[in-house]
Design an enzyme around this catalytic site. Structure first.
Site, mmCIF file in Angstrom:
data_model
loop_
_atom_site.group_PDB
_atom_site.id
_atom_site.type_symbol
_atom_site.label_atom_id
_atom_site.label_comp_id
_atom_site.label_asym_id
_atom_site.label_seq_id
_atom_site.Cartn_x
_atom_site.Cartn_y
_atom_site.Cartn_z
ATOM 1 N N GLN A 4 45.687 48.819 49.493
ATOM 2 C CA GLN A 4 45.636 50.043 48.682
ATOM 3 C C GLN A 4 44.205 50.434 48.320
ATOM 4 O OE1 GLN A 4 48.141 51.967 47.538
ATOM 5 N NE2 GLN A 4 49.940 50.772 48.106
ATOM 6 N N GLU A 42 37.985 33.996 33.699
ATOM 7 C CA GLU A 42 38.282 35.026 32.692
ATOM 8 C C GLU A 42 39.356 34.569 31.713
ATOM 9 O OE1 GLU A 42 39.445 38.881 34.255
ATOM 10 O OE2 GLU A 42 37.769 38.811 35.653
ATOM 11 N N ASP A 102 40.806 42.197 57.698
ATOM 12 C CA ASP A 102 42.116 41.981 57.082
ATOM 13 C C ASP A 102 42.977 41.203 58.059
ATOM 14 O OD1 ASP A 102 44.790 42.300 56.017
ATOM 15 O OD2 ASP A 102 44.025 43.946 54.772
ATOM 16 N N GLY A 134 39.065 49.193 37.617
ATOM 17 C CA GLY A 134 40.182 50.140 37.760
ATOM 18 C C GLY A 134 40.645 50.724 36.441
ATOM 19 N N TYR A 135 39.796 50.662 35.421
ATOM 20 C CA TYR A 135 40.226 51.037 34.073
ATOM 21 C C TYR A 135 40.134 52.536 33.760
ATOM 22 C CZ TYR A 135 41.752 47.118 31.183
ATOM 23 O OH TYR A 135 42.491 46.121 30.588
ATOM 24 N N THR A 163 50.268 46.601 36.698
ATOM 25 C CA THR A 163 48.998 46.351 37.387
ATOM 26 C C THR A 163 49.243 46.212 38.880
ATOM 27 O OG1 THR A 163 49.294 43.947 37.165
ATOM 28 C CG2 THR A 163 48.068 45.059 35.415
ATOM 29 N N SER A 220 37.875 42.217 42.951
ATOM 30 C CA SER A 220 39.250 41.806 43.267
ATOM 31 C C SER A 220 39.745 40.835 42.182
ATOM 32 C CB SER A 220 39.333 41.207 44.664
ATOM 33 O OG SER A 220 38.480 40.076 44.819
ATOM 34 N N ARG A 221 39.490 39.549 42.373
ATOM 35 C CA ARG A 221 39.745 38.552 41.334
ATOM 36 C C ARG A 221 38.588 37.562 41.366
ATOM 37 N NH1 ARG A 221 42.667 41.711 39.247
ATOM 38 N NH2 ARG A 221 44.880 41.496 38.769
ATOM 39 N N SER A 226 47.856 42.137 33.244
ATOM 40 C CA SER A 226 47.501 40.964 34.065
ATOM 41 C C SER A 226 47.196 39.690 33.278
ATOM 42 C CB SER A 226 46.297 41.305 34.941
ATOM 43 O OG SER A 226 45.135 41.369 34.145
ATOM 44 N N ASP A 279 32.695 42.386 38.749
ATOM 45 C CA ASP A 279 33.563 42.968 37.714
ATOM 46 C C ASP A 279 34.587 41.931 37.261
ATOM 47 O OD1 ASP A 279 34.788 45.219 36.202
ATOM 48 O OD2 ASP A 279 36.476 44.891 37.572
ATOM 49 N N HIS A 307 35.873 43.284 33.980
ATOM 50 C CA HIS A 307 37.148 43.541 34.657
ATOM 51 C C HIS A 307 37.683 44.927 34.282
ATOM 52 C CE1 HIS A 307 41.125 41.625 36.279
ATOM 53 N NE2 HIS A 307 41.081 42.932 36.544
HETATM 54 N N1 LIG Z 1 38.980 44.850 39.034
HETATM 55 C C1 LIG Z 1 40.018 45.651 38.875
HETATM 56 O O1 LIG Z 1 40.071 46.408 37.922
HETATM 57 C C2 LIG Z 1 41.116 45.649 39.889
HETATM 58 C C3 LIG Z 1 41.930 46.789 39.991
HETATM 59 C C4 LIG Z 1 42.925 46.798 40.967
HETATM 60 C C5 LIG Z 1 43.131 45.699 41.799
HETATM 61 N N2 LIG Z 1 42.338 44.603 41.652
HETATM 62 C C6 LIG Z 1 42.510 43.440 42.536
HETATM 63 O O2 LIG Z 1 42.283 43.878 43.870
HETATM 64 C C7 LIG Z 1 43.251 43.275 44.710
HETATM 65 C C8 LIG Z 1 43.474 44.177 45.912
HETATM 66 O O3 LIG Z 1 44.126 45.359 45.508
HETATM 67 P P1 LIG Z 1 44.950 46.236 46.547
HETATM 68 O O4 LIG Z 1 45.677 47.239 45.749
HETATM 69 O O5 LIG Z 1 44.086 46.725 47.637
HETATM 70 O O6 LIG Z 1 45.974 45.153 47.106
HETATM 71 P P2 LIG Z 1 46.841 45.259 48.413
HETATM 72 O O7 LIG Z 1 47.849 44.185 48.324
HETATM 73 O O8 LIG Z 1 47.293 46.651 48.639
HETATM 74 O O9 LIG Z 1 45.810 44.901 49.597
HETATM 75 C C9 LIG Z 1 45.260 43.642 49.775
HETATM 76 C C10 LIG Z 1 44.903 43.499 51.237
HETATM 77 O O10 LIG Z 1 44.232 42.240 51.405
HETATM 78 C C11 LIG Z 1 44.679 41.701 52.633
HETATM 79 N N3 LIG Z 1 44.425 40.257 52.661
HETATM 80 C C12 LIG Z 1 45.200 39.259 52.188
HETATM 81 N N4 LIG Z 1 44.612 38.062 52.422
HETATM 82 C C13 LIG Z 1 43.442 38.329 53.035
HETATM 83 C C14 LIG Z 1 42.384 37.512 53.506
HETATM 84 N N5 LIG Z 1 42.412 36.169 53.412
HETATM 85 N N6 LIG Z 1 41.303 38.111 54.072
HETATM 86 C C15 LIG Z 1 41.253 39.453 54.180
HETATM 87 N N7 LIG Z 1 42.251 40.287 53.784
HETATM 88 C C16 LIG Z 1 43.316 39.723 53.199
HETATM 89 C C17 LIG Z 1 46.147 42.071 52.708
HETATM 90 O O11 LIG Z 1 46.620 41.990 54.047
HETATM 91 C C18 LIG Z 1 46.123 43.492 52.153
HETATM 92 O O12 LIG Z 1 45.982 44.449 53.174
HETATM 93 C C19 LIG Z 1 44.489 43.120 43.818
HETATM 94 O O13 LIG Z 1 45.305 42.055 44.260
HETATM 95 C C20 LIG Z 1 43.900 42.827 42.466
HETATM 96 O O14 LIG Z 1 43.800 41.438 42.305
HETATM 97 C C21 LIG Z 1 41.343 44.555 40.713
HETATM 98 O O1 LIG Z 2 45.377 44.251 39.013
HETATM 99 C C1 LIG Z 2 45.056 45.275 38.444
HETATM 100 O O2 LIG Z 2 45.713 46.328 38.491
HETATM 101 C C2 LIG Z 2 43.766 45.308 37.668
HETATM 102 O O3 LIG Z 2 43.081 44.120 37.785
HETATM 103 C C3 LIG Z 2 43.946 45.766 36.267
HETATM 104 O O4 LIG Z 2 42.845 46.512 35.883
HETATM 105 C C4 LIG Z 2 44.155 44.666 35.306
HETATM 106 O O5 LIG Z 2 44.161 45.201 34.027
HETATM 107 P P1 LIG Z 2 44.639 44.343 32.758
HETATM 108 O O6 LIG Z 2 45.983 43.865 33.098
HETATM 109 O O7 LIG Z 2 43.760 43.179 32.646
HETATM 110 O O8 LIG Z 2 44.610 45.283 31.631
#
Ligand SMILES: NC(=O)c1ccc[n+]([C@@H]2O[C@H](COP(=O)([O-])OP(=O)(O)OC[C@H]3O[C@@H](n4cnc5c(N)ncnc54)[C@H](O)[C@@H]3O)[C@@H](O)[C@H]2O)c1
Ligand SMILES: O=C(O)[C@H](O)[C@H](O)COP(=O)(O)O
Length: 379
Positions: free
Chosen positions: A126, A236, A146, A256-257, A66, A206-207, A45, A231, A253
């Site tokens: 997801q 960042e 959502d 999900g590691y 990612t 999330s972000r 990412s 997180d 961050h």
């Molecule tokens: N911190 C981490 O390590 C980590 C790990 C994995 C994912 N993430 C972040 O988490 C986010 C979500 O992951 P995911 O796999 O569930 O994604 P995803 O795309 O499967 O699900 C995102 C959901 O958010 C909904 N959405 C979009 N805009 C919205 C809004 N304004 N209000 C409410 N809901 C809304 C979408 O309809 C969708 O159902 C990723 O995009 C990523 O940025 C972070």
């Molecule tokens: O979007 C994702 O899958 C997560 O935020 C993921 O953990 C990002 O990991 P990185 O790319 O920073 O290693």
């Protein structure tokens, strides 16, 4: 075939060495000059990928191992005829385990039972849907928000206003979108943050920019009742250490590691790469991944239900360890060292396995729903 890749992608050689010559670089340093002979670019990412990066290069495939894709200029790459793949859901299980661990920690610190809290989940894709399934199976009341799914005619969702008014816990799982009808940048802005009920637990994995960090820092000065777990951070790898100090849990961050999540990300991109270049995808993660060190957790029926469940969840993942590592590494750092240390914490992250690789055997006759194992700890 030539691949340029982020050096932090695990199992690169195992998956791709038979098909391509691989060159790796630190993700933040990948530049156009590295790509002048590359057919494919594989990133995580931290590499911003747009048509300018690829202009004049032979790259025709970009894969990000990612879930998030906000570092990719998707419309621009599509217009330039570049194929793009991501790894949906690859580390979702790890994020769910992070959220569960935050709930446990807040529960211990406030004395409020975590399973009695009403959890508001913003973004039910997801990660959010797995979290909702797990919590519901554990008997926790969830509110789901959502709007994109609601607009597609799906039921069971509340508005953001309703969620803010009714939830005891708020957990964000939306993609970062800067514009459009469902933009999420500063989704939780100063006005919405001010509406958080007394004692709310707020979790963002999330972000960073989904929450206005400056507004949150200002609010926390007035609201010591709030428990906040961050997180992800607005700028960042730079982190506002004053904000981090006000958070109950602060991590770099890594929600999900899990090793499992990272390896799944590589495998998903391997499959997409093979499909794109019409190569046979002969390798599977199950043949390459190390087996889990701990295969079974038995929750003993002799012990009180909640204690046993909490103990088992702590074994799976304890966010307090990552919080402690983050605070120790960041303590007293000059501002110009923060980003470097943030990246180092992520690069040298300790081995962590998901519970989907473990079997949790429930032997008690307590109040744990029978379908808990299946709904809560698979997939
Ligand atoms: N911190 C981490 O390590 C980590 C790990 C994995 C994912 N993430 C972040 O988490 C986010 C979500 O992951 P995911 O796999 O569930 O994604 P995803 O795309 O499967 O699900 C995102 C959901 O958010 C909904 N959405 C979009 N805009 C919205 C809004 N304004 N209000 C409410 N809901 C809304 C979408 O309809 C969708 O159902 C990723 O995009 C990523 O940025 C972070
Ligand atoms: O979007 C994702 O899958 C997560 O935020 C993921 O953990 C990002 O990991 P990185 O790319 O920073 O290693």
């Amino acid at each position: 075939m030539r691949i340029v890749a982020d050096e932090n992608i695990p199992l690169l050689g195992a998956f791709f060495a038979k098909q391509a010559e691989i060159t790796t670089h630190p993700g933040r340093e990948i530049c156009r000059a590295h790509l002048m002979q590359a057919d494919a670019l594989l990133v995580r990412s931290v590499t911003r990928v747009d048509p300018a990066l690829l202009a004049g290069t032979p790259v025709r495939f970009v894969g990000t191992c990612t879930i998030g894709t906000d570092h990719l200029d998707l419309p621009g790459l599509q217009a330039a005829g570049i194929a793009v793949s991501s790894a949906p859901g690859c580390n979702a299980r790890g994020v769910v385990e992070y959220v569960l661990s935050c709930l446990l920690t807040f529960s211990e610190r406030t004395g409020k039972a975590w399973r009695s809290q009403r959890v508001g989940i913003i973004g039910v894709g997801q990660v959010g849907s797995r979290l909702a399934n797990t919590l519901t199976a554990l008997g926790v009341d969830c509110l789901l928000c959502d709007p994109p799914r609601a607009e597609r005619g799906e039921s069971g969702f509340v508005s953001l206003d309703e969620l803010l008014a009714q939830a005891d816990v708020i957990s964000c799982h939306v993609p970062l979108e800067h514009q459009g009808p469902h933009a999420t940048k500063h989704l939780l802005n100063a006005e919405r943050l001010a509406r958080l009920a007394q004692g709310t637990w707020l979790i963002n994995s999330s972000r960073g920019p989904v929450i206005d960090n400056q507004a949150l820092a200002a609010l926390l000065l007035q609201r010591p009742d709030l428990q906040v777990a961050l997180d992800v951070w607005e700028h960042e790898p730079q982190v506002d250490l004053a904000l981090a100090a006000q958070c109950a849990l602060a991590t770099p961050h890594v929600a999900g590691y899990s090793l499992d999540g990272k390896l799944r990300g590589t495998e998903q991109i391997y499959q997409a790469f093979c499909a794109h270049f019409q190569l046979p995808a002969t390798l599977a993660l199950s043949e390459l991944a190390p087996t889990a060190g701990l295969a079974t957790i038995v929750v003993n029926e002799q012990t009180p239900t909640d204690w046993s469940l909490d103990r088992a969840l702590r074994w799976v993942y304890d966010v307090r360890d990552d919080d402690a590592r983050f605070r120790a590494a960041m303590a007293g750092l000059p501002v110009d060292q923060i980003a470097k240390v943030f990246d180092q914490l992520r690069k040298h992250y300790p081995l962590r396995r998901e519970c989907s690789h473990l079997q949790l055997a429930w032997q008690g006759a307590g109040d744990l729903p029978a379908h808990w194992l299946a709904a809560g700890f698979s997939g």
